[in-house]
Design a protein around this motif. Structure first.
Motif, PDB file in Angstrom:
ATOM      1  N   MET A   1     -45.767 -48.958  40.345  1.00 58.01           N
ATOM      2  CA  MET A   1     -45.394 -48.869  38.936  1.00 58.01           C
ATOM      3  C   MET A   1     -43.929 -48.461  38.826  1.00 58.01           C
ATOM      4  N   ASN A   2     -43.197 -49.116  37.936  1.00 58.66           N
ATOM      5  CA  ASN A   2     -41.797 -48.787  37.696  1.00 58.66           C
ATOM      6  C   ASN A   2     -41.615 -48.098  36.359  1.00 58.66           C
ATOM      7  N   THR A   3     -40.624 -47.219  36.299  1.00 58.57           N
ATOM      8  CA  THR A   3     -40.235 -46.546  35.065  1.00 58.57           C
ATOM      9  C   THR A   3     -38.797 -46.942  34.750  1.00 58.57           C
ATOM     10  N   VAL A   4     -38.542 -47.340  33.503  1.00 59.27           N
ATOM     11  CA  VAL A   4     -37.215 -47.799  33.097  1.00 59.27           C
ATOM     12  C   VAL A   4     -36.625 -46.824  32.091  1.00 59.27           C
ATOM     13  N   ILE A   5     -35.381 -46.410  32.334  1.00 54.19           N
ATOM     14  CA  ILE A   5     -34.633 -45.613  31.363  1.00 54.19           C
ATOM     15  C   ILE A   5     -33.342 -46.356  31.055  1.00 54.19           C
ATOM     16  N   LYS A   6     -32.807 -46.152  29.852  1.00 53.35           N
ATOM     17  CA  LYS A   6     -31.591 -46.883  29.494  1.00 53.35           C
ATOM     18  C   LYS A   6     -30.835 -46.177  28.389  1.00 53.35           C
ATOM     19  N   ASN A   7     -29.569 -46.536  28.298  1.00 55.67           N
ATOM     20  CA  ASN A   7     -28.735 -46.148  27.165  1.00 55.67           C
ATOM     21  C   ASN A   7     -27.853 -47.343  26.811  1.00 55.67           C
ATOM     22  N   THR A   8     -26.813 -47.122  26.049  1.00 53.11           N
ATOM     23  CA  THR A   8     -25.957 -48.225  25.604  1.00 53.11           C
ATOM     24  C   THR A   8     -25.232 -48.891  26.762  1.00 53.11           C
ATOM     25  N   GLN A 111     -39.420 -31.848  42.139  1.00 50.49           N
ATOM     26  CA  GLN A 111     -39.160 -32.657  40.950  1.00 50.49           C
ATOM     27  C   GLN A 111     -37.852 -33.425  41.124  1.00 50.49           C
ATOM     28  N   ILE A 112     -37.859 -34.681  40.684  1.00 50.58           N
ATOM     29  CA  ILE A 112     -36.663 -35.514  40.668  1.00 50.58           C
ATOM     30  C   ILE A 112     -36.420 -35.910  39.220  1.00 50.58           C
ATOM     31  N   ILE A 113     -35.229 -35.600  38.716  1.00 47.30           N
ATOM     32  CA  ILE A 113     -34.911 -35.852  37.306  1.00 47.30           C
ATOM     33  C   ILE A 113     -33.752 -36.829  37.217  1.00 47.30           C
ATOM     34  N   TYR A 114     -34.017 -37.993  36.637  1.00 44.70           N
ATOM     35  CA  TYR A 114     -32.992 -39.013  36.411  1.00 44.70           C
ATOM     36  C   TYR A 114     -32.551 -38.958  34.948  1.00 44.70           C
ATOM     37  N   THR A 115     -31.241 -38.924  34.720  1.00 44.94           N
ATOM     38  CA  THR A 115     -30.716 -38.862  33.355  1.00 44.94           C
ATOM     39  C   THR A 115     -29.489 -39.763  33.218  1.00 44.94           C
ATOM     40  N   LEU A 116     -29.500 -40.621  32.218  1.00 47.33           N
ATOM     41  CA  LEU A 116     -28.349 -41.470  31.904  1.00 47.33           C
ATOM     42  C   LEU A 116     -27.541 -40.840  30.783  1.00 47.33           C
ATOM     43  N   GLU A 117     -26.242 -40.712  31.010  1.00 49.52           N
ATOM     44  CA  GLU A 117     -25.310 -40.263  29.974  1.00 49.52           C
ATOM     45  C   GLU A 117     -24.069 -41.137  30.052  1.00 49.52           C
ATOM     46  N   LYS A 118     -23.857 -41.948  29.024  1.00 46.90           N
ATOM     47  CA  LYS A 118     -22.761 -42.920  29.004  1.00 46.90           C
ATOM     48  C   LYS A 118     -22.797 -43.770  30.271  1.00 46.90           C
ATOM     49  N   ASN A 119     -21.723 -43.774  31.063  1.00 50.72           N
ATOM     50  CA  ASN A 119     -21.651 -44.633  32.254  1.00 50.72           C
ATOM     51  C   ASN A 119     -22.049 -43.885  33.525  1.00 50.72           C
ATOM     52  N   ASN A 120     -22.912 -42.887  33.386  1.00 45.16           N
ATOM     53  CA  ASN A 120     -23.218 -41.984  34.489  1.00 45.16           C
ATOM     54  C   ASN A 120     -24.727 -41.811  34.631  1.00 45.16           C
ATOM     55  N   LEU A 121     -25.223 -41.935  35.871  1.00 47.28           N
ATOM     56  CA  LEU A 121     -26.613 -41.604  36.173  1.00 47.28           C
ATOM     57  C   LEU A 121     -26.623 -40.351  37.031  1.00 47.28           C
ATOM     58  N   SER A 122     -27.206 -39.278  36.510  1.00 42.89           N
ATOM     59  CA  SER A 122     -27.348 -38.060  37.310  1.00 42.89           C
ATOM     60  C   SER A 122     -28.750 -38.014  37.896  1.00 42.89           C
ATOM     61  N   ILE A 123     -28.827 -37.522  39.133  1.00 40.85           N
ATOM     62  CA  ILE A 123     -30.095 -37.403  39.837  1.00 40.85           C
ATOM     63  C   ILE A 123     -30.203 -35.955  40.300  1.00 40.85           C
ATOM     64  N   ALA A 124     -31.120 -35.220  39.690  1.00 32.29           N
ATOM     65  CA  ALA A 124     -31.265 -33.794  39.967  1.00 32.29           C
ATOM     66  C   ALA A 124     -32.514 -33.544  40.804  1.00 32.29           C
ATOM     67  N   TYR A 125     -32.395 -32.598  41.737  1.00 35.53           N
ATOM     68  CA  TYR A 125     -33.502 -32.200  42.599  1.00 35.53           C
ATOM     69  C   TYR A 125     -33.895 -30.765  42.255  1.00 35.53           C
ATOM     70  N   LYS A 126     -35.193 -30.548  42.127  1.00 39.31           N
ATOM     71  CA  LYS A 126     -35.703 -29.196  41.891  1.00 39.31           C
ATOM     72  C   LYS A 126     -36.830 -28.936  42.895  1.00 39.31           C
ATOM     73  N   VAL A 127     -36.629 -27.930  43.759  1.00 37.37           N
ATOM     74  CA  VAL A 127     -37.656 -27.534  44.715  1.00 37.37           C
ATOM     75  C   VAL A 127     -38.187 -26.172  44.287  1.00 37.37           C
ATOM     76  N   ILE A 128     -39.500 -26.090  44.101  1.00 34.91           N
ATOM     77  CA  ILE A 128     -40.131 -24.868  43.601  1.00 34.91           C
ATOM     78  C   ILE A 128     -41.035 -24.310  44.693  1.00 34.91           C
ATOM     79  N   ASN A 129     -40.818 -23.059  45.051  1.00 36.44           N
ATOM     80  CA  ASN A 129     -41.676 -22.380  46.022  1.00 36.44           C
ATOM     81  C   ASN A 129     -42.942 -21.915  45.304  1.00 36.44           C
ATOM     82  N   LYS A 130     -44.073 -22.495  45.658  1.00 39.47           N
ATOM     83  CA  LYS A 130     -45.339 -22.162  44.991  1.00 39.47           C
ATOM     84  C   LYS A 130     -46.257 -21.342  45.890  1.00 39.47           C
TER      85      LYS A 130
END
Length: 283
Positions: A1-8, A111-130
């Motif tokens: 399964m694919n997930t699509v995100i977009k902006n202008t 957790q992997i967080i993808y965010t589009l802002e203008k001409n930039n794709l940020s990819i954030a990593y979050k590791v949680i000790n459980k």
């Protein structure tokens, strides 16, 4: 399964399997991510966790037991859950399970967080000790950027003029052999000969961004301010270049096997959260 995100400006497609970025296009439909041709390399942008690179003997020791982990870890081979979705962002998650605990005996959420802002794709990593003990881990990115046409038309430019010393791989482990890269105004012309001994591995860099140029014209920049290490890689005659920000890298032959003593390892205390982020900027 694919997930699509977009902006202008951009549209990004992420495969829920591995939370892997498999397409990044501008509004003129130009593709920036490698197609994943199996004749060369079938991935696009895998997530490297809980190790980066290769362990000596593909194993580590912890609490008087030996555990086996394959190259780059297991996250890239797991189905992630989509836990939040907006038009321009998506957050994916995996958690430790009975299966992961067999090869990596630590309780976590990634957790992997993808965010589009203008001409930039940020990819954030979050590791949680459980869990109730420290977690040793490495994490890294492996995006492959499409370079159509003649590979020799492309250059990479480091953010800063600096002495560039990289480590070579030998049998997938970091060797003691290093080489220097000569730059002109921070630029290096790309040739396949650069990669005849596999990836270029920089344990440390002053530069925190790398720009790809085609015929001396910049078109893409990778910003990795949070990350201490970097790999650069391609396959012979393939039309892509990987720019890989890392926390950690392969073992050396001298590695003791103790995961907590591994060079470049991150240690996350009980109830702590590790955050890092890099971005792909379309120029």
């Amino acid at each position: 399964m694919n997930t699509v995100i977009k902006n202008t400006f951009l549209t990004a497609t992420i495969n829920n399997f591995g939370a892997e970025l498999c397409s990044l296009k501008n509004n003129f439909n130009k593709e920036y991510i490698w197609e994943g041709d199996l004749d060369f390399w079938g991935k696009h942008s895998p997530i490297l966790f809980p190790i980066v690179g290769t362990l000596k003997n593909n194993s580590f020791d912890y609490d008087h037991k030996k555990y086996h982990l394959s190259r780059h870890g297991f996250a890239r081979e797991m189905e992630f859950e989509l836990i939040e979705k907006k038009e321009n962002s998506a957050t994916f998650s995996i958690q430790s399970s009975e299966e992961t605990l067999k090869v990596y005996p630590f309780e976590f959420e990634l957790q992997i967080i993808y965010t589009l802002e203008k001409n930039n794709l940020s990819i954030a990593y979050k590791v949680i000790n459980k869990g109730n003990s420290q977690i040793p881990f490495s994490i890294g990115a492996h995006p492959a950027f499409a370079l159509p046409g003649n590979f020799d038309n492309y250059y990479i430019q480091f953010e800063k003029e600096e002495p560039l010393q990289y480590y070579l791989l030998e049998n997938d482990l970091i060797s003691n052999e290093t080489k220097k890269l000569e730059t002109h105004e921070g630029q290096i012309p790309l040739t396949y000969q650069l990669f005849e001994n596999d990836a270029l591995i920089f344990k440390t860099l002053e530069s925190k961004s790398l720009t790809i140029l085609e015929n001396k014209k910049p078109f893409l920049k990778v910003n990795f301010e949070d990350f201490p290490s970097l790999g650069i890689w391609t396959k012979m005659n393939a039309s892509f270049l990987c720019i890989e920000p890392w926390f950690g890298y392969s073992d050396t032959d001298e590695n003791s096997g103790n995961i907590f003593e591994k060079e470049g390892i991150q240690i996350l205390n009980e109830n702590e959260i590790f955050d890092s982020e890099f971005s792909i900027e379309i120029l």
